[in-house]
Scaffold this active site. Structure first.
Site, PDB file in Angstrom:
ATOM      1  N   THR A 293       0.841  -1.216   0.000  1.00 48.92           N
ATOM      2  CA  THR A 293       0.000   0.000   0.000  1.00 48.92           C
ATOM      3  C   THR A 293       0.872   1.261   0.000  1.00 48.92           C
ATOM      4  OG1 THR A 293      -0.267   0.141   2.411  1.00 48.92           O
ATOM      5  CG2 THR A 293      -1.889  -1.179   1.211  1.00 48.92           C
TER       6      THR A 293
ATOM      7  N   MET B 161      10.982  -6.895   3.747  1.00 49.26           N
ATOM      8  CA  MET B 161      11.216  -7.635   4.982  1.00 49.26           C
ATOM      9  C   MET B 161      12.559  -8.354   5.041  1.00 49.26           C
ATOM     10  SD  MET B 161       8.634  -6.918   6.724  1.00 49.26           S
ATOM     11  CE  MET B 161       8.626  -8.139   8.027  1.00 49.26           C
TER      12      MET B 161
ATOM     13  N   ILE C 223      16.782  -7.461   5.785  1.00 43.97           N
ATOM     14  CA  ILE C 223      17.695  -6.388   6.194  1.00 43.97           C
ATOM     15  C   ILE C 223      18.813  -6.265   5.172  1.00 43.97           C
ATOM     16  CG2 ILE C 223      19.347  -5.694   7.986  1.00 43.97           C
ATOM     17  CD1 ILE C 223      17.300  -6.818  10.014  1.00 43.97           C
ATOM     18  N   LEU C 224      19.009  -5.039   4.684  1.00 45.14           N
ATOM     19  CA  LEU C 224      20.033  -4.826   3.660  1.00 45.14           C
ATOM     20  C   LEU C 224      21.419  -4.935   4.273  1.00 45.14           C
ATOM     21  CD1 LEU C 224      18.559  -1.789   1.692  1.00 45.14           C
ATOM     22  CD2 LEU C 224      18.760  -4.144   0.863  1.00 45.14           C
TER      23      LEU C 224
ATOM     24  N   ASN D  13      13.482   4.315   4.242  1.00 43.61           N
ATOM     25  CA  ASN D  13      12.589   3.277   4.764  1.00 43.61           C
ATOM     26  C   ASN D  13      11.425   3.968   5.463  1.00 43.61           C
ATOM     27  OD1 ASN D  13      11.710   0.659   5.604  1.00 43.61           O
ATOM     28  ND2 ASN D  13      12.567   1.068   7.630  1.00 43.61           N
TER      29      ASN D  13
ATOM     30  N   HIS E 163       8.732   3.348   8.685  1.00 42.32           N
ATOM     31  CA  HIS E 163       8.507   2.511   9.866  1.00 42.32           C
ATOM     32  C   HIS E 163       7.218   2.962  10.551  1.00 42.32           C
ATOM     33  CE1 HIS E 163       9.663  -0.153  13.110  1.00 42.32           C
ATOM     34  NE2 HIS E 163       9.251   0.783  13.946  1.00 42.32           N
TER      35      HIS E 163
ATOM     36  N   GLU F 274      -2.494   5.036   7.277  1.00 46.27           N
ATOM     37  CA  GLU F 274      -2.989   6.217   6.541  1.00 46.27           C
ATOM     38  C   GLU F 274      -1.982   7.366   6.646  1.00 46.27           C
ATOM     39  OE1 GLU F 274      -7.640   4.992   7.366  1.00 46.27           O
ATOM     40  OE2 GLU F 274      -6.840   6.800   8.348  1.00 46.27           O
TER      41      GLU F 274
ATOM     42  N   GLU G 282       1.200   6.967   7.012  1.00 48.56           N
ATOM     43  CA  GLU G 282       2.349   6.576   6.180  1.00 48.56           C
ATOM     44  C   GLU G 282       2.136   6.994   4.729  1.00 48.56           C
ATOM     45  OE1 GLU G 282       3.673   2.455   6.685  1.00 48.56           O
ATOM     46  OE2 GLU G 282       2.706   2.414   8.641  1.00 48.56           O
TER      47      GLU G 282
HETATM   48  C1  GRF Z   1       4.168  -0.595   6.648  1.00 49.09           C
HETATM   49  O1  GRF Z   1       3.528  -0.521   7.889  1.00 49.09           O
HETATM   50  C2  GRF Z   1       5.553  -0.019   6.750  1.00 49.09           C
HETATM   51  O2  GRF Z   1       5.669   0.983   7.711  1.00 49.09           O
HETATM   52  C3  GRF Z   1       6.375  -1.204   7.168  1.00 49.09           C
HETATM   53  O3  GRF Z   1       5.798  -2.293   6.493  1.00 49.09           O
HETATM   54  C4  GRF Z   1       4.434  -2.018   6.210  1.00 49.09           C
HETATM   55  C5  GRF Z   1       4.241  -2.221   4.731  1.00 49.09           C
HETATM   56  O4  GRF Z   1       2.901  -2.116   4.361  1.00 49.09           O
HETATM   57  N1  GRF Z   1       7.778  -1.000   6.891  1.00 49.09           N
HETATM   58  P1  GRF Z   1       2.511  -2.068   2.831  1.00 49.09           P
HETATM   59  O5  GRF Z   1       3.050  -3.348   2.178  1.00 49.09           O
HETATM   60  O6  GRF Z   1       3.120  -0.848   2.223  1.00 49.09           O
HETATM   61  O7  GRF Z   1       1.028  -2.026   2.815  1.00 49.09           O
END
Ligand code: GRF
Length: 208
Positions: A13, A91, A93-94, A108, A110, A178, A180
């Site tokens: 998303t 998901m 870690i680089l 990134n 978070h 939302e 984010e």
């Molecule tokens: C998000 O909550 C982001 O903050 C975290 O992983 C989630 C990814 O959600 N790093 P999406 O795949 O973008 O919906």
């Protein structure tokens, strides 16, 4: 033109919010060149394809180490001329092998207000569970540059979200998500227009 590479392992998303922002003309001087995933079934890849963005997956199982995998990834991104990498629910870690080639060019997002509720194991619903458990009244999201640590790099943007008495981890996750979707496009817009100045741990937004 800034070429952006988005890395995602899941639903995407946040990727969608970046695609929408580019298509709406909100990220001047930048476009999404490629979407990459380590998971073949990631819905993020489908989202990219729907918008005619090159999407591909490299499965880690074919590599003898995470370092080798990240070397391959770096060469792919260099070949595509990527100037900004956006991790959006990536998901994995680089490793140094990737980070060194893209200093100050990896972001990134978070789902908490760092430096609280970050680090290894802090992802997905666990973050929101921990926030509620600790009795926080405010949480939110953070967009930051990536350094060698987990969730430790210079902070670009944070948005606050109120924690309500009746929140569950799920309802809180939804509202944070939302926030984010507003924060990430904004951070990328600032980067694409050359407005972000990293000074040590601080990121200053050059006057607009
Ligand atoms: C998000 O909550 C982001 O903050 C975290 O992983 C989630 C990814 O959600 N790093 P999406 O795949 O973008 O919906």
């Amino acid at each position: 033109m800034l070429k952006i590479g988005v890395f995602a392992s899941g639903g995407g998303t946040n990727l969608q919010s970046l695609i929408d922002a580019v298509e709406a003309g909100c990220i001047k001087g930048g476009h999404i060149e490629v979407v990459f995933s380590n998971k073949p079934g990631a819905y993020a890849l489908k989202r990219a394809e729907k918008h005619n963005i090159k999407a591909f997956c490299i499965e880690p199982s074919g590599f003898k180490s995470a370092e080798e995998y990240d070397k391959k990834l770096a060469s792919e991104m260099n070949r595509a001329g990527i100037g900004l990498v956006c991790l959006a629910g990536y998901m994995k870690i680089l490793k140094k092998e990737f980070i060194d080639g893209f200093k100050g060019k990896i972001m990134n997002i978070h789902p908490a207000l760092l430096p609280s509720f970050g680090g290894k194991g802090m992802y997905g619903l666990r973050v929101h569970e921990a926030v509620i458990e600790r009795g926080c009244k405010v949480t939110g999201c953070t967009v930051h540059f990536v350094d060698y640590g987990t969730d430790t790099g210079p902070i670009i943007i944070q948005k606050a979200v109120e924690v309500k008495d009746n929140d569950t981890p799920e309802t809180l996750q939804k509202r944070v998500l939302e926030s984010e979707h507003r924060a990430y496009p904004e951070a990328v817009r600032l980067f694409a227009s050359g407005k972000l100045d990293i000074q040590g741990r601080r990121v200053r937004v050059v006057e607009e």
